[in-house]
Design a protein around this motif. Structure first.
Motif, PDB file in Angstrom:
ATOM      1  N   LEU A 290       0.828  -1.212   0.000  1.00 30.58           N
ATOM      2  CA  LEU A 290       0.000   0.000   0.000  1.00 30.58           C
ATOM      3  C   LEU A 290       0.862   1.261   0.000  1.00 30.58           C
ATOM      4  O   LEU A 290       0.533   2.244  -0.679  1.00 30.58           O
ATOM      5  CB  LEU A 290      -0.953  -0.001   1.193  1.00 30.58           C
ATOM      6  CG  LEU A 290      -2.132  -0.983   1.100  1.00 30.58           C
ATOM      7  CD1 LEU A 290      -2.917  -0.992   2.420  1.00 30.58           C
ATOM      8  CD2 LEU A 290      -3.039  -0.628  -0.062  1.00 30.58           C
ATOM      9  N   ALA A 291       1.951   1.264   0.737  1.00 31.70           N
ATOM     10  CA  ALA A 291       2.851   2.417   0.761  1.00 31.70           C
ATOM     11  C   ALA A 291       3.480   2.614  -0.620  1.00 31.70           C
ATOM     12  O   ALA A 291       3.604   3.747  -1.104  1.00 31.70           O
ATOM     13  CB  ALA A 291       3.933   2.233   1.817  1.00 31.70           C
ATOM     14  N   GLY A 292       3.878   1.539  -1.278  1.00 32.30           N
ATOM     15  CA  GLY A 292       4.430   1.635  -2.628  1.00 32.30           C
ATOM     16  C   GLY A 292       3.418   2.165  -3.618  1.00 32.30           C
ATOM     17  O   GLY A 292       3.730   3.016  -4.458  1.00 32.30           O
ATOM     18  N   TYR A 293       2.179   1.690  -3.528  1.00 30.62           N
ATOM     19  CA  TYR A 293       1.106   2.150  -4.406  1.00 30.62           C
ATOM     20  C   TYR A 293       0.835   3.636  -4.179  1.00 30.62           C
ATOM     21  O   TYR A 293       0.702   4.413  -5.128  1.00 30.62           O
ATOM     22  CB  TYR A 293      -0.161   1.325  -4.157  1.00 30.62           C
ATOM     23  CG  TYR A 293      -1.360   1.792  -4.933  1.00 30.62           C
ATOM     24  CD1 TYR A 293      -1.478   1.530  -6.289  1.00 30.62           C
ATOM     25  CD2 TYR A 293      -2.376   2.497  -4.301  1.00 30.62           C
ATOM     26  CE1 TYR A 293      -2.568   1.971  -7.008  1.00 30.62           C
ATOM     27  CE2 TYR A 293      -3.479   2.945  -5.006  1.00 30.62           C
ATOM     28  CZ  TYR A 293      -3.578   2.670  -6.360  1.00 30.62           C
ATOM     29  OH  TYR A 293      -4.663   3.116  -7.057  1.00 30.62           O
ATOM     30  N   GLY A 294       0.783   4.033  -2.930  1.00 30.49           N
ATOM     31  CA  GLY A 294       0.536   5.442  -2.613  1.00 30.49           C
ATOM     32  C   GLY A 294       1.674   6.336  -3.086  1.00 30.49           C
ATOM     33  O   GLY A 294       1.446   7.409  -3.653  1.00 30.49           O
ATOM     34  N   ALA A 295       2.901   5.916  -2.899  1.00 28.96           N
ATOM     35  CA  ALA A 295       4.047   6.708  -3.345  1.00 28.96           C
ATOM     36  C   ALA A 295       4.072   6.810  -4.863  1.00 28.96           C
ATOM     37  O   ALA A 295       4.361   7.871  -5.416  1.00 28.96           O
ATOM     38  CB  ALA A 295       5.345   6.076  -2.837  1.00 28.96           C
ATOM     39  N   GLU A 296       3.744   5.735  -5.558  1.00 30.57           N
ATOM     40  CA  GLU A 296       3.710   5.746  -7.025  1.00 30.57           C
ATOM     41  C   GLU A 296       2.675   6.747  -7.520  1.00 30.57           C
ATOM     42  O   GLU A 296       2.930   7.525  -8.434  1.00 30.57           O
ATOM     43  CB  GLU A 296       3.404   4.346  -7.558  1.00 30.57           C
ATOM     44  CG  GLU A 296       3.303   4.253  -9.056  1.00 30.57           C
ATOM     45  CD  GLU A 296       4.621   4.457  -9.775  1.00 30.57           C
ATOM     46  OE1 GLU A 296       4.574   4.799 -10.961  1.00 30.57           O
ATOM     47  OE2 GLU A 296       5.684   4.289  -9.165  1.00 30.57           O
ATOM     48  N   ASN A 297       1.517   6.756  -6.928  1.00 30.07           N
ATOM     49  CA  ASN A 297       0.468   7.697  -7.329  1.00 30.07           C
ATOM     50  C   ASN A 297       0.817   9.133  -6.967  1.00 30.07           C
ATOM     51  O   ASN A 297       0.489  10.067  -7.689  1.00 30.07           O
ATOM     52  CB  ASN A 297      -0.871   7.325  -6.708  1.00 30.07           C
ATOM     53  CG  ASN A 297      -1.513   6.149  -7.412  1.00 30.07           C
ATOM     54  OD1 ASN A 297      -1.309   5.957  -8.604  1.00 30.07           O
ATOM     55  ND2 ASN A 297      -2.268   5.368  -6.672  1.00 30.07           N
ATOM     56  N   LEU A 298       1.501   9.316  -5.877  1.00 27.56           N
ATOM     57  CA  LEU A 298       1.837  10.661  -5.420  1.00 27.56           C
ATOM     58  C   LEU A 298       2.975  11.273  -6.236  1.00 27.56           C
ATOM     59  O   LEU A 298       2.937  12.440  -6.596  1.00 27.56           O
ATOM     60  CB  LEU A 298       2.230  10.614  -3.933  1.00 27.56           C
ATOM     61  CG  LEU A 298       2.513  11.944  -3.254  1.00 27.56           C
ATOM     62  CD1 LEU A 298       1.272  12.817  -3.281  1.00 27.56           C
ATOM     63  CD2 LEU A 298       2.962  11.703  -1.826  1.00 27.56           C
TER      64      LEU A 298
END
Length: 172
Positions: free
Chosen positions: A23-31
């Motif tokens: 989830l942290a990786g997904y959020g960082a990718e989107n951000l």
């Protein structure tokens, strides 16, 4: 022996940590992602700033040509650059080392030293060692003569090559 509850807690901890990591990786990718997203893969965020090209950059990137550098070369600097060659090449006429001697090298026929066993690629090369040929060879020996036995990686700075060529020209 085998405690099922402890094993379940440990497995749950690993799964929870993996879920948080994903989830942290997904959020960082989107951000932070700046490339195309979603179905419109050709859409990229950003602005194009158009400027006039006056062609000045091309002239600045080339720098001085080889003949100018050789004319302005410093023989003592060329002698220092020769220090990289000294382990395999000698300057005395007829004194071959691991490589052929470098006496009277400039404008000498390629692969022409008697008593030295050249690689077949070097022995079969036509022409002589002019400024341009020496420059290309000294920059990337294996690229210039595919199959050469010379293991030297080359001199990347054109100034070093020009100084060395000017120095070799004095060895006659």
């Amino acid at each position: 022996m085998f405690d099922t509850m402890t094993f379940t807690k440990v497995l749950g901890g690993f799964c929870g940590a993996l879920l948080i990591f994903l989830l942290a990786g997904y959020g960082a990718e989107n951000l932070y992602h700046t490339g195309p997203k979603g179905h419109g893969e050709d859409h990229v965020q950003g602005y194009v700033i158009e400027v006039e090209d006056d062609g000045a950059d091309a002239a600045e990137d080339e720098g001085p040509d080889l003949l100018t550098l050789i004319a302005q070369a410093e023989i003592d600097k060329g002698e220092r650059v020769y220090g990289k060659c000294r382990a395999c090449h000698k300057l005395e006429d007829g004194a071959n080392g691991t490589g052929p001697h470098l006496f009277n090298t400039v404008n000498r026929d390629k692969g022409s030293i008697d008593g030295f066993t050249y690689s077949s690629a070097m022995a079969e090369m036509p022409g002589n060692w002019g400024y341009v040929e020496l420059d290309a060879f000294l920059e990337d020996p294996k690229g210039y003569v595919r199959g050469t036995k010379m293991s030297f990686s080359g001199l990347k700075k054109i100034e070093d090559r020009a100084n060395l060529i000017a120095y070799l020209e004095t060895i006659q």
